[in-house]
Scaffold this motif. Structure first.
Motif, short mmCIF file in Angstrom:
data_model
loop_
_atom_site.label_atom_id
_atom_site.label_comp_id
_atom_site.label_asym_id
_atom_site.label_seq_id
_atom_site.Cartn_x
_atom_site.Cartn_y
_atom_site.Cartn_z
N VAL A 836 0.83 -1.20 0.00
CA VAL A 836 0.00 0.00 0.00
C VAL A 836 0.87 1.26 0.00
O VAL A 836 0.61 2.21 -0.76
N VAL A 837 1.90 1.27 0.82
CA VAL A 837 2.79 2.44 0.89
C VAL A 837 3.48 2.67 -0.45
O VAL A 837 3.62 3.81 -0.93
N ALA A 838 3.89 1.57 -1.09
CA ALA A 838 4.55 1.71 -2.39
C ALA A 838 3.60 2.26 -3.44
O ALA A 838 3.97 3.10 -4.27
N ILE A 839 2.34 1.81 -3.43
CA ILE A 839 1.35 2.33 -4.39
C ILE A 839 1.12 3.83 -4.14
O ILE A 839 1.08 4.63 -5.08
N ARG A 840 0.96 4.20 -2.88
CA ARG A 840 0.75 5.61 -2.55
C ARG A 840 1.92 6.46 -3.03
O ARG A 840 1.74 7.57 -3.53
N ARG A 841 3.15 5.91 -2.85
CA ARG A 841 4.33 6.66 -3.28
C ARG A 841 4.34 6.86 -4.78
O ARG A 841 4.63 7.95 -5.29
N LEU A 842 4.01 5.80 -5.52
CA LEU A 842 3.94 5.92 -6.99
C LEU A 842 2.90 6.95 -7.41
O LEU A 842 3.13 7.78 -8.30
N LYS A 843 1.75 6.91 -6.80
CA LYS A 843 0.69 7.86 -7.14
C LYS A 843 1.13 9.30 -6.89
O LYS A 843 0.86 10.21 -7.70
N LYS A 844 1.83 9.49 -5.78
CA LYS A 844 2.26 10.85 -5.44
C LYS A 844 3.31 11.36 -6.42
O LYS A 844 3.27 12.51 -6.87
N ILE A 845 4.25 10.48 -6.76
CA ILE A 845 5.32 10.89 -7.68
C ILE A 845 4.76 11.30 -9.04
O ILE A 845 5.18 12.31 -9.63
N PHE A 846 3.80 10.53 -9.52
CA PHE A 846 3.27 10.80 -10.87
C PHE A 846 1.97 11.59 -10.83
O PHE A 846 1.28 11.72 -11.84
N ASN A 847 1.65 12.13 -9.62
CA ASN A 847 0.48 13.01 -9.48
C ASN A 847 -0.82 12.34 -9.90
O ASN A 847 -1.72 12.97 -10.48
N VAL A 848 -0.93 11.04 -9.66
CA VAL A 848 -2.16 10.30 -9.98
C VAL A 848 -3.14 10.52 -8.84
O VAL A 848 -2.87 10.18 -7.68
N THR A 849 -4.30 11.09 -9.16
CA THR A 849 -5.29 11.39 -8.14
C THR A 849 -6.59 10.65 -8.42
O THR A 849 -6.70 9.91 -9.40
N ALA A 850 -7.58 10.86 -7.58
CA ALA A 850 -8.86 10.15 -7.71
C ALA A 850 -9.52 10.41 -9.06
O ALA A 850 -10.19 9.53 -9.63
N LYS A 851 -9.35 11.62 -9.61
CA LYS A 851 -10.00 11.94 -10.89
C LYS A 851 -9.46 11.10 -12.04
O LYS A 851 -10.10 10.98 -13.09
#
Length: 982
Positions: A836-851
């Motif tokens: 989960v932490v790794a997924i969150r980190r990837l999302k943050k780095i590439f600015n992937v949000t709920a939209k």
């Protein structure tokens, strides 16, 4: 966990059940379940509704009480953070024992603080009326001191209550109330009759401003490396210290001379000899001969003594027994006279001839001028030295031989050493044992008399036969009449012929406070309280008063009661500010507990300092420094944190450390922790209500098969937390306990488990929803009880709001031995959380949000994660999480890859986001180069040969934090570059 079998109310199966042990008796007076919780946690609103004592108090089940005496705060002012630390440590222990069904007694008290109180009352008297104590007389001055006591005692009591201290207020004592006065009088008489108290002329620390002897703790040693000006009360110009002056003594019968060195030229008027080392060939021919004192016009001998340091100065040392501790001992060995040349007011005595009447530091220049005129000066040089300063008056301390009362300490000290060596008395931390042995094995007799008007007057009387030639006889007695009777018997005279005069001195404050552990229970009377509550279970206090208070309690307690006053000593460190500096008025970094609890604007902080100045507590210079310090430390003021957050912050540090750094920002963070628990309670109340409408939750039992893996994980983590907290409290490692509580309640419960329940709770009539309710309530109920000693107000408020199962009542015991630990489930969830932490980190780095409706593909060869797909989806806030066995099953288009343990993670990243990162890569490279240069510069600086010597601890900490920050920024850039190159 109990192995019981019963028909499950949720699915009608006959299965093994778990009985959640959190339901026991509770008084209906605290039943507030119908009340709604406010939107968020507001400290002052919750604390204004405090239930006080009585909530977390199960029936007493132990016949061995837990007893403590609060180290009595001085009435010289209000409480500071050091007092708050002491109070919180003791309150946590008291509440912990009380919640285990043990009777507790925690006695509050206040110390009269003889010298300190006299000083502040005199300052106030002068500031308000331009009067000294001599202007109004002893009785009226004592009335003023009692008025001060009443004012300050009220404020201190309010502060202790605001800190949440669950003291037995009806037992409050004051070290000058009648109960304590009786104990002090009895103790003095017993020790006197046992020949352990005697009267003699000895050198003592003397304040010429206070005109009193002072204790070692009231002497601050200021280190000067060379010529340094120090302001001395009563002198218009500063006085120079840090210079070594050499002058010559001529032999009486020749032109030969011996040169000596001195740091206090005015004291040479009291020289009675010059000492050299027996093996110093330079001066061997002088031993036994006489020198001529140039001002007293008399001969003084040259003696040999091994105490002389041949390498210091000229190797010859002037001996001034009346004004130096070492010289005093030398004079005793050699039978030399004592010649006092400085009186109690700081002026030169009649023994100084033409210099008589001069003020001591004015005389310094006059003496040197006269020596120069006589051709006896031999030069001056810089000299490092320690200058003793009276902490109460700012005066330079003199060593004067005055008739004082002393306690013989050698025999009592030996017993105190044996008690520790043989295990009857334990000191924590144990490294203070070495300090204990060193001090007690080298102890000197204790001067217990003070020339003050505020304190316990010495119960000793000077008795003589009227008109007789016999000398004075000192008698210790309860009254003048009792003294007369004793004297008449000892002097074989009629009572009517005896003149009796009581000593005007008062006793050292530490003498009366040393009796506190048994005086609090009515000693010398053999009361029921004394039998039941003495000795104490523990003595907890700051390590800085280990000798001045703790050792003396041990010595006098053993001598007067035949028992150790306690068998365990817990010492905590000194509170410093966030930069590691000791809190002091001179730095202006003192933080009042109530300012942290209530919050304070910068203007309010300044007004508080000005009020202290108006009351005479702060000098004008100290006021100026305090205001400047506050502007620097708290430009926006101090935010409201509440007493619970303050307590938790203090306990979050290892109190056994020598110093404890307090940061208001950390305290405010713990206030948000309080709000986190508050919101969790609202969540549990809401969903319990919803689920209970959908199904019957009457039985406090649940089928284990109705619990999800995350339910079991939460209960396992709860069990681990309870065990850790109990272990921490047993070992006085409060920081371990608070870390376990915060880790469970903030992270495991709120951030992880609670989030995983939302999917199941949305189906109120499902077995999963029921299992979640049981688990949520168990975690919150037990968690609040485990937290209660640290955050009593918040926990009481929330615990009484928890929903009840019909027909059941809540427990108020401290939790223990849950036996719900499942390490296998914990290992599985730890792996899940890493993903989960790794997924969150990837999302943050590439600015992937709920939209962007994020999607993740996981490849795990064992398919172990398949059972946690929904949990990963919920915790990582992804639209979809697909778990595959082989890489071939994963669509790799538009994905970025990372791996954790044996799991590969593929996050789908939209083209526009990937392009944005690619465009930013050149900028990142330039930033990386800049950071690398800055890091290289910092590492080069801290690796320098003189860095550790020249850089202050505060600067070293700032530099360390800077390096850590640079390394984190570089690591992030490298990580992004690696992912983008895939």
């Amino acid at each position: 966990m109990y192995k019981l079998y019963k028909r499950c109310t949720l699915c009608s199966n006959k299965v093994r059940i778990i009985r959640l042990g959190f339901l026991r008796a509770r008084s209906t007076k605290y039943d507030k379940e119908a009340a709604e919780l406010n939107a968020g946690y507001v400290p002052h609103e919750v604390e204004s509704l405090s239930l006080g004592r009585g909530y977390f108090e199960p029936p007493i089940r132990s016949n061995k009480p837990f007893t403590l005496v609060l180290p009595p705060p001085n009435i010289t002012g209000t409480l500071h953070l050091g007092h708050a630390l002491t109070t919180t440590v003791e309150d946590v222990l008291v509440r912990w024992h009380r919640m285990q069904g043990r009777e507790t007694l925690w006695v509050p008290g206040i110390d009269h603080a003889g010298i300190a109180t006299q000083v502040v009352v005199e300052k106030r008297l002068w500031k308000e009326n331009r009067q000294t104590r001599h202007d109004i007389g002893r009785l009226r001055f004592q009335e003023k001191a009692w008025q001060w006591k009443e004012e300050k005692a009220k404020v201190i009591g309010q502060q202790l209550r605001r800190l949440g201290a669950s003291l037995e207020w009806e037992r409050e004592i004051f070290t000058m109330d009648q109960r304590c006065s009786n104990a002090v009088q009895e103790a003095f008489i017993r020790l006197f009759n046992a020949n352990l108290i005697y009267r003699a002329d000895h050198l003592v620390n003397w304040s010429c401003v206070l005109r009193s002897a002072i204790s070692d703790i009231e002497v601050e040693h200021v280190n000067v490396e060379g010529p340094t000006n120090i302001s001395v009360p009563g002198y218009e110009k500063p006085v120079e210290f840090g210079t070594l002056t050499k002058f010559a003594y001529k032999l009486k019968d020749s032109d030969e001379e011996i040169v000596v060195a001195m740091t206090r030229p005015e004291t040479m008027l009291g020289d009675v000899a010059v000492a050299v080392h027996p093996e110093d060939q330079r001066h061997s021919g002088f031993v036994g001969r006489y020198l001529w004192h140039p001002f007293r016009k008399e001969a003084i001998p040259v003696i040999s003594d091994p105490f002389v340091d041949r390498e210091f100065g000229t190797g010859a040392v002037k001996i001034t027994p009346a004004h130096d501790q070492t010289d005093f001992e030398v004079a005793k060995r050699h039978g030399l006279k004592h010649l006092q040349v400085i009186d109690e007011t700081g002026n030169l005595t009649a023994a100084c001839g033409d210099f008589s009447g001069l003020r001591r530091f004015d005389a310094r220049d006059v003496v040197m001028t006269q020596l120069d005129n006589l051709g006896l000066l031999r030069g001056r040089q810089h000299h490092a030295m320690m200058v003793p300063i009276c902490s109460r008056s700012g005066d330079v301390v003199e060593f004067l031989a005055r008739p004082q009362w002393f306690v013989r300490c050698q025999e009592m000290a030996t017993k105190a050493v044996q008690d520790v060596r043989e295990g009857r008395l334990t000191i924590e931390p144990s490294h203070f044992e070495k300090t204990w042995f060193n001090w007690l094995e080298n102890i000197r007799d204790w001067c217990i008399s003070r020339q003050l008007w505020w304190g316990h007057q010495v119960p000793a009387y000077s008795c003589r036969i009227r008109g007789g030639t016999e000398g004075t006889l000192w008698i210790a007695a309860e009254s003048q009449e009792a003294a007369r009777r004793k004297a008449a018997r000892q002097m074989s005279a009629d009572e009517d012929s005896i003149e009796v005069v009581r000593d005007e001195d008062v006793l050292d404050t530490w003498f009366s406070s040393a009796l506190q552990p048994f005086a609090a229970f009515g000693w010398p009377h053999q009361s029921e309280d004394l039998s039941k509550f003495y000795p104490l279970s523990l003595m907890e206090t700051g390590h800085d008063i280990l000798f001045f208070w703790v050792a003396r309690m041990v010595m006098l307690g053993k001598e007067l009661t035949g028992q150790l006053p306690f068998d365990r000593i817990l010492l905590h460190g000194i509170i410093c500010d966030a930069q590691g500096r000791k809190m002091s008025k001179s730095l202006g970094n003192v933080i009042a507990p109530e300012d942290v609890i209530n919050g304070a604007s910068l203007q309010a902080l300044e007004e508080g300092s000005k009020a202290s100045y108006a009351a005479g507590v702060l000098s004008e210079d100290e006021l100026s420094r305090a205001v400047l310090g506050q502007k620097k430390m708290f430009p926006q003021g101090i935010p409201e944190c509440g007493s619970d957050a303050l307590r938790f912050t203090l306990m979050s540090h290892n109190v056994k450390n020598h110093f404890i750094n307090f940061d208001v920002n950390e305290c405010y963070t713990n206030k948000t922790f309080c709000n986190k628990i508050w919101q969790a309670t609202k969540f549990v109340k809401l969903w319990f209500s919803n689920v209970s409408k959908g199904q019957d939750l009457r039985e406090a039992e649940i089928d284990v098969r109705c619990l999800t893996l995350m339910d079991k994980w939460a209960l396992s983590r709860l069990s681990f937390m309870v065990d850790t907290v109990n272990d921490g409290l047993r070992g006085y490692n409060f920081h371990v306990a608070t870390a376990a509580l915060k880790n469970f309640l903030y992270y495991d419960f709120c951030d992880v488990y609670l989030e995983t329940t939302k999917r199941g709770l949305r189906i109120p009539n499902s077995p999963a929803a029921a299992g979640h309710c049981w688990t949520l309530l168990a975690c919150l109920d037990i968690g609040l009880r485990a937290l209660a000693p640290f955050m009593p107000t918040l926990c009481q408020h929330l615990h009484c709001h928890l929903p009840l199962f019909p027909g059941k009542e809540k427990s108020v015991d401290f939790p223990k031995d849950l036996n719900w630990r499942d390490e296998g489930v914990e290992r599985d969830v730890n792996e899940v959380m890493d993903v989960v932490v790794a997924i969150r980190r990837l999302k943050k780095i590439f600015n992937v949000t709920a939209k962007h409706r994020p999607q993740v593909h996981l490849v795990n060869s064992s398919l172990h994660l398949a059972n946690f797909g929904e949990i990963i989806q919920d915790l990582s806030a992804c639209q979809a999480v697909n778990v595959s066995h082989q890489i071939e099953e994963v669509p790799l288009k538009n994905t970025v890859r990372d791996s954790v343990r044996d799991t590969e993670i593929y996050l789908v990243v939209p083209d526009e986001l990937r392009r944005a990162i690619e465009l930013d890569l050149p900028k990142m490279e330039r930033k990386k180069e800049k950071l690398l240069k800055e890091l290289e510069k910092m590492n080069k600086m801290i690796s320098g040969d003189t860095y550790k010597v020249n850089a202050t601890p505060e600067a070293q900490q700032i530099h360390s934090n800077k390096i850590t920050s640079l390394e984190e920024k570089l690591s992030r850039i490298k990580y992004i570059q690696t992912l983008s190159s895939q």
